[in-house]
Design an enzyme around this catalytic site. Structure first.
Site, PDB file in Angstrom:
ATOM      1  N   ASN A   1      41.642   7.377  -0.586  1.00  8.54           N
ATOM      2  CA  ASN A   1      42.137   8.640   0.373  1.00  8.54           C
ATOM      3  C   ASN A   1      42.894   9.635  -0.310  1.00  8.54           C
ATOM      4  OD1 ASN A   1      44.008   6.526  -0.173  1.00  8.54           O
ATOM      5  ND2 ASN A   1      44.927   6.794   1.772  1.00  8.54           N
TER       6      ASN A   1
ATOM      7  N   CYS B   1      47.972   6.016   4.341  1.00 13.59           N
ATOM      8  CA  CYS B   1      48.584   4.656   4.739  1.00 13.59           C
ATOM      9  C   CYS B   1      49.877   4.826   5.649  1.00 13.59           C
ATOM     10  CB  CYS B   1      48.866   3.881   3.313  1.00 13.59           C
ATOM     11  SG  CYS B   1      49.688   4.976   2.011  1.00 13.59           S
TER      12      CYS B   1
HETATM   13  P1  NAP Z   1      40.198  -1.977  -0.238  1.00 11.71           P
HETATM   14  O1  NAP Z   1      39.378  -3.018  -0.343  1.00 11.71           O
HETATM   15  O2  NAP Z   1      41.965  -2.233  -0.142  1.00 11.71           O
HETATM   16  O3  NAP Z   1      40.055  -1.008  -1.741  1.00 11.71           O
HETATM   17  C1  NAP Z   1      40.960  -0.507  -2.359  1.00 11.71           C
HETATM   18  C2  NAP Z   1      40.641  -0.404  -3.898  1.00 11.71           C
HETATM   19  O4  NAP Z   1      40.606  -2.137  -4.230  1.00 11.71           O
HETATM   20  C3  NAP Z   1      39.361   0.035  -4.481  1.00 11.71           C
HETATM   21  O5  NAP Z   1      39.445   0.514  -5.699  1.00 11.71           O
HETATM   22  C4  NAP Z   1      38.286  -1.294  -4.410  1.00 11.71           C
HETATM   23  O6  NAP Z   1      37.384  -1.237  -5.081  1.00 11.71           O
HETATM   24  C5  NAP Z   1      39.649  -2.324  -4.730  1.00 11.71           C
HETATM   25  N1  NAP Z   1      39.051  -3.702  -4.475  1.00 11.71           N
HETATM   26  C6  NAP Z   1      38.433  -4.041  -3.362  1.00 11.71           C
HETATM   27  N2  NAP Z   1      38.574  -5.494  -3.360  1.00 11.71           N
HETATM   28  C7  NAP Z   1      38.884  -5.826  -4.339  1.00 11.71           C
HETATM   29  C8  NAP Z   1      39.228  -7.037  -4.945  1.00 11.71           C
HETATM   30  N3  NAP Z   1      38.819  -8.272  -4.414  1.00 11.71           N
HETATM   31  N4  NAP Z   1      39.912  -7.254  -6.031  1.00 11.71           N
HETATM   32  C9  NAP Z   1      40.634  -6.048  -6.685  1.00 11.71           C
HETATM   33  N5  NAP Z   1      40.129  -4.890  -6.319  1.00 11.71           N
HETATM   34  C10 NAP Z   1      39.471  -4.550  -5.166  1.00 11.71           C
HETATM   35  O7  NAP Z   1      39.864  -0.705   0.796  1.00 11.71           O
HETATM   36  P2  NAP Z   1      38.453  -0.297   1.457  1.00 11.71           P
HETATM   37  O8  NAP Z   1      37.819  -1.624   1.529  1.00 11.71           O
HETATM   38  O9  NAP Z   1      38.088   0.885   0.497  1.00 11.71           O
HETATM   39  O10 NAP Z   1      39.057   0.322   2.830  1.00 11.71           O
HETATM   40  C11 NAP Z   1      39.190  -0.438   4.005  1.00 11.71           C
HETATM   41  C12 NAP Z   1      40.393  -0.180   4.511  1.00 11.71           C
HETATM   42  O11 NAP Z   1      41.510  -0.252   3.812  1.00 11.71           O
HETATM   43  C13 NAP Z   1      40.493   0.965   5.236  1.00 11.71           C
HETATM   44  O12 NAP Z   1      39.688   1.296   6.483  1.00 11.71           O
HETATM   45  C14 NAP Z   1      42.060   1.336   5.576  1.00 11.71           C
HETATM   46  O13 NAP Z   1      42.301   0.813   6.661  1.00 11.71           O
HETATM   47  C15 NAP Z   1      42.660   0.492   4.490  1.00 11.71           C
HETATM   48  N6  NAP Z   1      42.922   1.326   3.235  1.00 11.71           N
HETATM   49  C16 NAP Z   1      44.353   1.489   3.068  1.00 11.71           C
HETATM   50  C17 NAP Z   1      44.670   2.476   1.919  1.00 11.71           C
HETATM   51  C18 NAP Z   1      46.199   2.899   1.721  1.00 11.71           C
HETATM   52  O14 NAP Z   1      46.583   3.570   1.211  1.00 11.71           O
HETATM   53  N7  NAP Z   1      47.175   1.848   2.161  1.00 11.71           N
HETATM   54  C19 NAP Z   1      43.897   2.975   1.220  1.00 11.71           C
HETATM   55  C20 NAP Z   1      42.464   2.876   1.326  1.00 11.71           C
HETATM   56  C21 NAP Z   1      41.934   1.841   2.346  1.00 11.71           C
HETATM   57  P3  NAP Z   1      35.950  -0.621  -4.349  1.00 11.71           P
HETATM   58  O15 NAP Z   1      36.284   0.864  -3.969  1.00 11.71           O
HETATM   59  O16 NAP Z   1      34.816  -0.786  -5.469  1.00 11.71           O
HETATM   60  O17 NAP Z   1      35.810  -1.347  -3.251  1.00 11.71           O
END
Ligand code: NAP
Ligand code: MG
Length: 507
Positions: A168, A300
């Protein structure tokens, strides 16, 4: 993309110099040992923007070893603090020189509006400047001791840090993490989000250009579930700093426990925005509007649960709905655009599913509520700014993080009651209070269970303000002086200076 590159390789608005981005390990551009690459998109158009080298576990291992070697045997942590600070300021200076290019790439890779990208790149620059200053003044304590003893705390960098970045705020989240870590003398391995890897790679290159020694900052785009997971469990990684979803945060916390890593988790939110009857509507309406729709609601600390006092509800909502309808979505490079695209098709579908679930649960959509078609951007991912009313606290759309341009609105009549309802969430990141009564503002601010309370402010943070959550929004604070301590260990040095030798056993 080829036709978009001029012969001189100079970026024009909406174009990019490179069509491929490599990872950076030990100061070098590296491709994957498996030869794997992945495509990264311009979500505003749904078009491929560039290819990116995809790290496998092998590159993750190399990156950790480069960071480990730089930390254990390199010179960065031994530099005089003033010299490290100079390098951080140089990073900021190069970013300023390349401001326009960084903004363009951020817009292209994220679909956010150019105005939003400008603010975020500017803040990324200021983060490096802030930590260049903060580290110079950061010191341990001399503690009161009984006579004959002298004690001080020596602050030492924590070691190798894995930094996992969300999509984001691709550049800003990388800056929030890299700047304090390297200011403290740590080495880092950055894992950008797979959807938005480009600006983090460029930031790594800028770090080298500014004089950060090789191995101190490494960037490995690749799958979170593969390389992110590998970093989180690696015995040579001392700390993990993560921003992203609460479920992924929980998973990381569990896996990092195997080696008892230090952890900073910035997770999701469902932040309340409370508008009291004595609020100045000239501030509260545009502030609440910005609070949910900035960055297309993909934030967030988006104020996604609005509570409006019943006595001003009709007047407030009339203005709020009218202004929401005035928001311009469209070409992200157009200065008049307020709201950009959604990051991906799957995120858009997730948002829409929440909106539809609210309707099925009996809620009413006042405006928005569906995907949008934008001329010239027909294959992009666009969603109408959406206001939902007639909601109840048990609805999925009210309880869970939607992470899109969607706000749910409830009425309230009483201060005590609204505080209780605002706190009725598993999250605790942001919150906003709109009132002209200072005593009430303080009273409410102190009772909200959240890491951040905005009082009559549309903005949540600047470099220097602690940013982080209560409850399941995570723990640890970024963006502030306190952050430096999360990249450092406090070593207690206790010395005896008496002239008479001590013999506690007396033998
Ligand atoms: P996410 O799974 O939390 O991903 C964030 C980061 O973590 C990315 O770099 C991702 O890599 C990495 N990641 C994913 N799975 C991991 C694991 N098992 N171990 C270590 N790192 C890992 O978020 P998303 O799947 O992109 O989005 C899903 C939801 O998360 C969104 O709909 C939103 O609600 C929420 N979100 C919240 C924030 C925030 O600022 N709080 C930011 C983004 C998303 P990859 O990109 O390669 O998967
Ligand atoms: Mg995920």
């Amino acid at each position: 993309m080829a036709e978009a590159v001029t012969q001189e390789g100079i970026t024009e608005v909406g174009t990019m110099k490179r069509q491929h981005y490599s990872m950076i390990i030990n100061g070098e551009r590296v491709e994957s040992s498996t030869g794997e690459v992945f495509e990264t998109y311009n979500p505003a158009k749904g078009e491929v923007l560039a290819t990116v080298a995809k790290a496998s576990k092998e590159e993750a291992e190399k990156a950790v070893q480069a960071a480990r070697n730089a930390f254990d045997h390199g010179k960065w942590r031994k530099y005089p603090i003033g010299k490290r600070a100079r390098v951080l300021n140089k990073i900021a200076a190069i970013m300023r020189e390349r401001f326009k290019e960084l903004v363009e790439i951020e817009v292209l890779n994220s679909g956010k509006s150019v105005g939003a990208a400008q603010v975020q790149i500017n803040q990324s620059i200021e983060d490096f400047e802030f930590y260049a200053g903060a580290i110079v003044g950061h010191r341990g304590e001399v503690n009161n001791m009984p006579y004959g003893f002298f004690n001080y705390t020596h602050k030492e960098p924590v070691g190798v840090c894995a930094q996992i970045i969300p999509w984001n705020y691709p550049m800003m989240m990388a800056a929030w993490k890299i700047a304090p870590a390297i200011a403290a003398g740590c080495s880092v391995v950055v894992k950008p989000a797979s959807l938005t890897p480009i600006t983090a790679i460029i930031l790594n290159e800028i770090c080298h250009e500014a004089g950060v020694p090789e191995g101190v900052v490494n960037t490995i785009p690749g799958s979170g579930e593969v390389v992110g997971d590998y970093l989180v469990q690696h015995k040579d990684v001392n700390k993990v700093a993560f921003t992203g979803s609460t479920p992924t945060g929980r998973d990381i916390m569990e896996k990092a426990s195997g080696t008892l890593k230090r952890l900073t988790l910035e997770l999701g939110g469902k932040s309340p925005n409370i508008v009291f009857e004595d609020a100045d509507l000239e501030a509260a309406v545009p502030g609440s509007l910005f609070g949910i729709f900035f960055n297309t609601g993909q934030s967030c600390e988006a104020r996604s649960r609005m509570f409006v006092h019943e006595s001003i509800y009709d007047e407030f909502m009339e203005q709020f709905v009218a202004k929401t309808k005035k928001l311009k979505l469209g070409d992200p490079f157009d200065k008049g655009t307020h709201v950009g695209s959604i990051i991906s098709r799957s995120q858009l579908e997730k948002i829409d599913a929440y909106v539809q679930s609210a309707v099925e649960d009996g809620a009413t959509i006042l405006t928005g509520g569906k995907e949008m078609q934008i001329e010239g951007f027909e294959n992009g991912y666009w969603y109408e700014p959406t206001i939902i009313v007639d909601v109840t606290p048990d609805m999925k759309a009210v309880r869970e993080e939607i992470f899109g341009p969607v706000v749910v609105v409830e009425k309230f009549s009483d201060e005590k009651d609204v505080i209780k309802r605002a706190n009725d969430t598993e999250y605790g990141l942001g919150s906003a209070v709109w009132t002209t009564n200072q005593a009430r503002a303080t009273r409410v601010a102190h009772q909200i269970e959240a890491g951040i309370v905005m009082v009559n402010s549309p903005f949540s943070a600047f470099p220097g303000t602690p940013f982080g959550g209560y409850k399941q929004s995570g723990f640890g604070r970024e963006l502030s002086v306190e952050t430096l301590d999360l990249y450092m260990e406090d070593k207690s040095v206790l010395a005896y200076y008496g002239s008479k030798p001590l013999n506690p056993f007396g033998v």
